[in-house]
Write a protein that holds these residues in place. Structure first.
Motif, mmCIF file in Angstrom:
data_model
loop_
_atom_site.group_PDB
_atom_site.id
_atom_site.type_symbol
_atom_site.label_atom_id
_atom_site.label_comp_id
_atom_site.label_asym_id
_atom_site.label_seq_id
_atom_site.Cartn_x
_atom_site.Cartn_y
_atom_site.Cartn_z
ATOM 1 N N THR A 1 0.828 -1.209 0.000
ATOM 2 C CA THR A 1 0.000 0.000 0.000
ATOM 3 C C THR A 1 0.858 1.252 0.000
ATOM 4 O OG1 THR A 1 -0.179 0.148 2.421
ATOM 5 C CG2 THR A 1 -1.790 -1.232 1.290
ATOM 6 N N ASP B 1 -3.737 5.502 0.735
ATOM 7 C CA ASP B 1 -4.905 4.617 0.828
ATOM 8 C C ASP B 1 -5.096 3.805 -0.447
ATOM 9 O OD1 ASP B 1 -5.604 6.651 -0.812
ATOM 10 O OD2 ASP B 1 -7.401 7.259 0.287
ATOM 11 N N THR C 1 -8.105 1.712 -5.162
ATOM 12 C CA THR C 1 -8.636 1.975 -3.827
ATOM 13 C C THR C 1 -9.091 0.667 -3.185
ATOM 14 O OG1 THR C 1 -10.906 2.247 -4.582
ATOM 15 C CG2 THR C 1 -9.502 4.224 -4.610
ATOM 16 N N LEU C 2 -9.380 0.713 -1.877
ATOM 17 C CA LEU C 2 -9.872 -0.482 -1.187
ATOM 18 C C LEU C 2 -11.162 -0.986 -1.822
ATOM 19 C CD1 LEU C 2 -9.699 -2.571 1.073
ATOM 20 C CD2 LEU C 2 -10.790 -0.926 2.618
ATOM 21 N N ASP C 3 -12.084 -0.073 -2.156
ATOM 22 C CA ASP C 3 -13.351 -0.518 -2.762
ATOM 23 C C ASP C 3 -13.125 -1.137 -4.137
ATOM 24 O OD1 ASP C 3 -14.999 0.053 -0.630
ATOM 25 O OD2 ASP C 3 -15.310 2.132 -1.244
ATOM 26 N N ARG D 1 -14.730 -5.273 6.805
ATOM 27 C CA ARG D 1 -14.088 -4.280 5.940
ATOM 28 C C ARG D 1 -13.227 -3.330 6.763
ATOM 29 N NH1 ARG D 1 -14.124 0.755 4.092
ATOM 30 N NH2 ARG D 1 -13.897 1.148 1.851
ATOM 31 N N GLU D 2 -13.748 -2.891 7.919
ATOM 32 C CA GLU D 2 -13.013 -1.949 8.757
ATOM 33 C C GLU D 2 -11.742 -2.613 9.316
ATOM 34 O OE1 GLU D 2 -12.914 1.072 9.124
ATOM 35 O OE2 GLU D 2 -11.661 1.272 10.909
ATOM 36 N N ARG E 1 -9.296 -2.698 6.502
ATOM 37 C CA ARG E 1 -8.778 -1.353 6.219
ATOM 38 C C ARG E 1 -7.667 -0.993 7.210
ATOM 39 N NH1 ARG E 1 -8.771 3.559 7.605
ATOM 40 N NH2 ARG E 1 -9.965 3.164 9.500
ATOM 41 N N GLN E 2 -7.899 -1.320 8.488
ATOM 42 C CA GLN E 2 -6.880 -1.002 9.490
ATOM 43 C C GLN E 2 -5.594 -1.794 9.270
ATOM 44 O OE1 GLN E 2 -8.108 -0.876 13.563
ATOM 45 N NE2 GLN E 2 -9.967 0.308 13.138
ATOM 46 N N PHE F 1 -3.851 -0.097 6.098
ATOM 47 C CA PHE F 1 -3.499 1.325 5.971
ATOM 48 C C PHE F 1 -3.094 1.983 7.278
ATOM 49 C CE2 PHE F 1 -6.702 0.538 2.565
ATOM 50 C CZ PHE F 1 -5.817 0.609 1.511
#
Lengths: 189, 189
Positions: free
Chosen positions: A48, A51, A143-145, A177-178, A181-182, A185
């Motif tokens: 990464t 983001d 991006t993540l999405d 997802r959260e 993400r952590q 990133f």
């Protein structure tokens, strides 16, 4: 669970695969020849920058072009993280200072093969890639999405299906997802 | 994508695995020895009765006990669906009259191995199971929600991870759950 027993004999040694056999005692006291494969271990990396996530567009001589994470074989006695760093630099020219192990999986019954997935953060460009004669690679940042859509649709094809299951869960389950993400990133301690 | 080219030579023949090699031309015109494994193909089955799904509690001599679908190796030249019916009867004593192919997958790069997943509906008990010396199996019936929880938590361990991804999606994505429910429980035409 797919570990090869100590008493097994190597009956074939190949380029990627070795074959082992042993006599396995059955529940009724009889014995059968059991067989397992040892495959060279591999490392893959989610890299990464801010983001964004690094995805490779890759070609190999005997396959259709595909999207994948950076990754490759771990050489004999090579440390898995050292292999990840080496492959990332060779394939993309990037390097990361912050690394963590995301997961270590032995994915296939009857095959002794471990896959390491590392997360590398704060990627920075270091040099031109140094590709094997059997590789053509270009780099794309998503991006993540966008990444979760690629994983869910099956367009990101090469990485281990065990990991894909987690990315599909992260697409449809907000707490997963959260957590992802952590992991990708947020600064490691 | 893991198909073995026609010009490849069989360099080892084992109990489950055969090894093939060939000279692959690289992008720069040089050649390298490429290697692939051929593994005996396998069939797995989601078997239903009313709104319940059949799960096996299984033991093998060289592993911890595990939960799985019925399934096994497809013998030489055996039709995949015939193999599924044979394994179901041997392992559980059940038979189904209504069958459909859920998915056919070649799951691993560098291994020529096809896994068939069939759905068998309206299961009825026919006879006592006929187990191999290397199997201990008992049958359990679960609801769709119990099944999706087992798949999501990783407690249903043996079936192919490619299928598990779909079950995890079905747990968290209502339209996917409904599509799965129809495939498993609604009468085929």
């Amino acid at each position: 669970m797919a570990k090869i027993p100590d008493e097994a004999k190597k009956v074939f040694e190949g380029v990627i695969f070795d074959v082992y056999q042993w006599q396995q005692k059955m529940f009724d006291g009889t014995a059968q020849t059991f067989e397992r494969i040892k495959r060279v271990n591999t490392a893959e990396m989610i890299v990464t920058q801010g983001d964004l996530i690094l995805i490779q567009e890759e070609q190999q001589p005997d396959r259709e072009p595909f999207l994948t994470f950076p990754g490759g074989r771990i050489e004999n006695d090579e440390d898995p993280l050292a292999a990840a760093k080496r492959e990332l630099l060779e394939e993309t020219g990037y390097a990361c200072d912050r690394w963590s192990l995301y997961r270590e999986v032995m994915p296939i019954v009857k095959i002794d093969w471990t896959v390491y997935l590392f997360v590398g953060q704060d990627a920075r460009w270091v040099q031109d890639p140094h590709l094997d004669a059997g590789e053509k690679i270009s780099v794309r940042w998503v991006t993540l999405d966008e990444f979760l859509d690629l994983a869910d649709s099956g367009k990101l094809t090469y990485f281990l299906e065990q990991f894909r299951t987690e990315f599909v869960r992260a697409k449809y389950h907000a707490p997963s997802r959260e957590a992802l993400r952590q992991k990708l990133f947020t600064a490691s301690p």
